[in-house]
Design an enzyme around this catalytic site. Structure first.
Site: not given
Ligand code: D41
Length: 673
Positions: A113, A115, A117, A225, A313, A407, A410, A427, A432
């Site tokens: 999926e 991720k 933000d 999700y 990431k 420092c 201080c 320090c 301090c």
């Molecule tokens: O799209 C996301 N940010 C996302 C976050 C996602 N697609 N899946 C997620 N799946 C999980 C688990 C596997 C733990 C159910 C998550 C997150 N967790 C998550 N979002 C924030 C903390 C964890």
């Protein structure tokens, strides 16, 4: 009332809900906006005349409700876990190899999926109706933001299904799309208001509004999700679960794929990275999940994250800029950290004006000088770093940085200590002011005592004014002296004192974490507090006893014992307790048995409490297996009566119900289990 009016209202509610879903979730409207607005106006007119026709899932409920005084806290019925990170293909293959090893499976199918933000939330549907929405918070408890969530057009107020499950907890990410974010900031700029740094901050800020009418004006959206607790659903796999959620009317991200094996997962990651720029919302990676829920169960979870999922990431974003200066910051433990002051630069949507340089050795190794042009990276929420300097940009006017030998705050001596393969500068003065400010900020922070309104700026002011010399001073702060401070309104002084008082009942876990002992973060604090009941007990532990706790290593065990072997620290804790702080244990019912005098009892809470909020008292009671209800009846076992208790106290007296004042309540609450 005319039957036809009722029928018209019902039909408008149904049609508007359907059109709203087509517009906001399916992106496939079949009527014009004008037509939609006309129908909505008609429904509002009817519901205003006949309020009994206004159902909780009516589309008119999206405009916002009366403002709240504060957000209630609520515990998630299953913790909302976080995700481990992977940064390269090797990490992902290692993740896969561990899964193969642990389960014995030949091949493992993964659902991947984007991720998002944004801000994670949980939506609770009982018998098909949205009854509660809670932020992720610390994963265990979050804030109840139901009214704000109702204003989000793509969140169903009612599930689209004939076979309504009794319970469905849906988890998802609240986001603001890029165009909505830009428009929002444009409007704020014109109004002279502060701009949001990025869409995630804008989403978080919008959800934090006590007035949901403001939230209703913000372009919030959601993708779901996962699920928490459910009742009445048969779920077998992640992809099928998402299909089910889509059928219920939830927006599910269209770029989700199921991959038959790990190689295709890595292909999907490349593909998503290519797609990233074309998406209308920000993503910072890809979440990889074992699809099969049987396998998920077999793999289980660690303290904070499941073993069956990982976040892969995207690489950090980079930018070059000039280092205008290098300053030295003094941290909580006295460590001096050089920080680069940068010519402000936009790195992946965020303005960066500082970057950490870690320590003196690193500056030497990378030959970083004041005036250099440098490459900066920023990955997610991590502090920006200086990767390297650009030698071609040197003019010869750059200045070599010299670590001060005193420092900068201080003036005390600096000690050079070897740590791992480099040195740190510390320090030596434990009093301090810079250290004190950092320690106190940590002590009152969200995951520690969580004193609302006691931000870094206030802490600095209070220390500078001499009003805070130790943790214990926090609890004897005087409202009139705070109100007299610069830039402090009377109301905020009162709020601060109320927040301080509310923090006086604190769990052992938060208290241990708050002390800021080396190598003792949230995790270690939790592990220790799960095994022991009182702070006195923890203070007298030996390293051997601590190391017996699964998950506590020798470094932490040593650090905790060292900390409490210092009489100054013991005295410091004693002073905090003497100042009226109650450290209580909040073990879940399952491991504490049901021997507590409050377990299984029915409580009603009324009046103002001084050492905690009513919602915290409720949480504590519920964790002991007590039930908290709102009305006093013959079935009530105890009334907890705070100050200015009114009619409920009267009624409890009449019915002969046991009445506890705050002190009596705390005495029993703290009783060892
Ligand atoms: O799209 C996301 N940010 C996302 C976050 C996602 N697609 N899946 C997620 N799946 C999980 C688990 C596997 C733990 C159910 C998550 C997150 N967790 C998550 N979002 C924030 C903390 C964890």
């Amino acid at each position: 009332m005319d039957k036809r009016i009722r029928a018209e209202a019902r039909s408008l509610q149904k049609e508007l809900t359907e059109h709203s879903h087509r517009y906001h979730v399916l992106d496939d409207p079949v009527i014009s906006d004008v037509e939609y607005d006309r129908m909505l106006a008609r429904l509002m007119e009817i519901e205003e005349r006949f309020p009994e026709l206004s159902t909780p899932d009516s589309p008119t409920k999206r405009v916002g409700a009366p403002p709240l005084d504060a957000f209630e806290q609520a515990r998630h019925s299953l913790p909302m876990l976080s995700l481990d990170n992977a940064f390269n293909d090797g990490d992902v293959r290692a993740f896969h190899a561990r899964i193969v090893k642990l389960t014995g499976a030949d091949t493992v199918a993964y659902t991947v999926e984007p991720k998002l933000d944004g801000v994670a939330v949980e939506l609770v549907y009982e018998y098909g109706l949205l009854v509660r929405a809670v932020t992720r918070g610390d994963g265990v408890t979050g804030e109840v933001i139901t009214e704000n969530i109702r204003t989000i057009r793509s969140v169903p107020l009612k599930l689209k299904t004939a076979l309504t499950p009794p319970l469905l907890e849906v988890r998802g990410e609240i986001i603001i799309k890029k165009d909505g974010f830009e428009k929002l900031n444009r409007v704020r700029m014109e109004a002279g208001e502060k701009l949001f740094a990025n869409p995630r901050n804008a989403a978080a800020g919008s959800l934090r509004q006590l007035d949901s009418k403001i939230t209703a004006q913000r372009p919030l959206d959601i993708f779901v999700y996962g699920v928490g607790r459910t009742d009445g659903l048969e779920l077998t796999g992640q992809a099928r679960m998402l299909d089910q959620l889509k059928e219920f009317g939830f927006p599910v991200n269209p770029h989700i794929r199921t991959c038959p094996d790990v190689s295709q997962v890595i292909d999907a990651y490349r593909e998503l990275d290519r797609l990233r720029g074309t998406l209308s919302y920000e993503i910072d990676g890809m979440v990889i999940k074992v699809d099969d829920m049987g396998l998920q169960q077999q793999l289980g979870e660690k303290i904070k994250s499941p073993r069956w999922a990982v976040a892969y990431k995207f690489p950090a974003v980079r930018e070059t800029t000039v280092i205008n200066d290098i300053i030295v910051q003094v941290g909580r433990t006295g460590t001096l950290t050089p920080v680069a002051i940068l010519e402000p630069v936009n790195v992946g949507g965020v303005t960066v004006s500082r970057a950490t340089l870690h320590n003196e050795d690193e500056i030497r190794r990378k030959d970083i000088r004041i005036g250099d042009t440098a490459l900066i990276i920023r990955s997610g929420d991590v502090i920006p770093k200086v990767v390297k300097i650009i030698p071609e940009s040197r003019t010869g006017d750059e200045k070599v940085f010299i670590m001060p030998d005193k420092c900068p705050v201080c003036g005390s001596d600096i000690q050079r200590i070897r740590q791992d393969r480099s040195h740190i500068n510390k320090c030596v003065n434990v009093s301090c002011q810079a250290q004190l400010k950092e320690r106190i900020s940590h002590f009152v922070s969200k995951k520690a005592l969580d004193i609302d309104g006691m931000g870094k700026k206030i802490v600095i002011q209070l220390v500078d004014e001499g009003m805070l010399r130790s943790y214990a001073d926090i609890f004897v702060l005087q409202e009139d002296r705070i109100a007299a401070l610069d830039r402090m309104a009377e109301k905020s002084a009162a709020n601060l004192i109320a927040a301080v008082n509310a923090s006086k009942t604190v769990s052992l876990r938060r208290f241990i974490y708050a002390l800021g002992i080396d190598h003792t973060g949230e995790n270690a604090a939790k592990l220790i507090s799960d095994q022991f009941t009182t702070i006195e007990e923890v203070m007298s532990l030996t390293p051997e006893k601590l190391e017996q706790i699964h998950g506590i290593g020798p470094e932490t065990a040593f650090a905790v014992c060292l900390f409490f072997s210092n009489p100054e620290n013991v005295e410091m804790v004693q002073k905090i307790l003497d100042a009226g702080v109650n450290v209580i244990n909040e073990k879940p019912v399952s491991d504490s048995g049901t021997d507590h005098p409050f377990s299984g009892k029915r409580f009603v809470l009324t009046g103002t409490l001084h050492t905690m909020t009513r919602s915290r008292a409720k949480q504590q009671l519920e964790s002991l297996g007590a039930k908290v209800t709102s009305a006093v009846s013959a079935k009530t076992d105890f009334l907890l009566a705070g100050e200015k208790a009114g009619s409920k106290l009267e009624k409890a007296r009449q019915l002969g119900i046991d009445i506890l004042d705050e002190t009596q309540f705390l005495t029993i609450l703290k009783r060892e289990i």
